[in-house]
Design a protein around this motif. Structure first.
Motif, short mmCIF file in Angstrom:
data_model
loop_
_atom_site.label_atom_id
_atom_site.label_comp_id
_atom_site.label_asym_id
_atom_site.label_seq_id
_atom_site.Cartn_x
_atom_site.Cartn_y
_atom_site.Cartn_z
N GLY A 107 5.82 -3.86 -2.79
CA GLY A 107 5.46 -4.82 -3.83
C GLY A 107 5.32 -6.22 -3.26
N PRO A 108 4.95 -7.17 -4.10
CA PRO A 108 4.70 -8.54 -3.64
C PRO A 108 5.98 -9.34 -3.46
N THR A 120 -0.80 -3.92 -8.72
CA THR A 120 -0.02 -3.64 -7.51
C THR A 120 0.86 -2.41 -7.70
N ARG A 123 -1.14 0.74 -7.41
CA ARG A 123 -1.58 1.01 -6.03
C ARG A 123 -0.43 1.49 -5.14
#
Length: 208
Positions: A107-108, A120, A123
């Motif tokens: 994750g970010p 996100t 994906r």
């Protein structure tokens, strides 16, 4: 110090001697393995005689002292039984431990907006991840740097959780935020900066 019970020890006997150890001022911690139950004794055990403990029950196989400084993290404390953590996620329980596949977390660095975090999540799930990690509260060296969107970012993580079925991991910076984070996160992350913040660690331990 650990107390290794014999195979087939009755649950009632394990509870009885655990209570007896508690009456001595110790904190007994039951560790259930595949074949045996081990009772870890936390507290002032230096003056205790292992033979004295052995005599408390005929179901005790052996009593061993743990020499490792960080007992709860020691495999010796668990008498060779590897730990297992099961985390419930929208897609079902995820088991983490030596005898399970690696649970990928992705994750970010920080949660920016709903479109970004939901996309996100989808994906990273397609790539095989079991958990989405995103920062709502961000630790920074400079007080003037971006420190995350805070509570509003938790709502975005909740939306990503619902859309993807992934478990959510996010970092806690302040004990005051634990309830809000616990309502969204399946795993609470404690960063390196807070690993000696014992008040936060204790409160995190008691969260859901």
């Amino acid at each position: 110090m650990i107390v290794v019970m014999k195979v087939g020890s009755p649950a009632e006997e394990i509870e009885r001697i655990s209570q007896e150890f508690a009456d001595w001022g110790l904190s007994p911690e039951k560790i259930v393995g595949k074949h045996k139950v081990v009772i870890g004794l936390v507290g002032e055990t230096a003056s205790l005689d292992p033979l004295q403990i052995q005599e408390t029950s005929p179901w005790i196989e052996t009593v061993l002292r743990v020499e490792q400084p960080f007992k709860r993290a020691s495999l010796e404390y668990r008498h060779g039984e590897y730990s297992e953590v099961i985390v419930n996620t929208p897609d079902g329980p995820v088991s983490v431990g030596k005898h399970h596949p690696v649970a990928v977390v992705a994750g970010p660095c920080s949660v920016e907006n709903e479109e970004m975090i939901v996309e996100t999540a989808k994906r990273v799930k397609a790539a095989g991840a079991k958990f989405l990690r995103g920062g709502a509260y961000k630790p920074r060296t400079s007080p003037y740097a971006f420190q995350g969107h805070g509570e509003s970012a938790l709502e975005l993580l909740a939306a990503a959780r619902e859309a993807s079925g992934l478990g959510i991991i996010t970092e806690v910076m302040d004990a005051a935020d634990l309830d809000k984070i616990g309502a969204v996160a399946d795993v609470i992350q404690v960063g390196a900066r807070n690993m000696q913040n014992f008040a936060l660690l204790k409160k995190s331990r008691r969260s859901r």
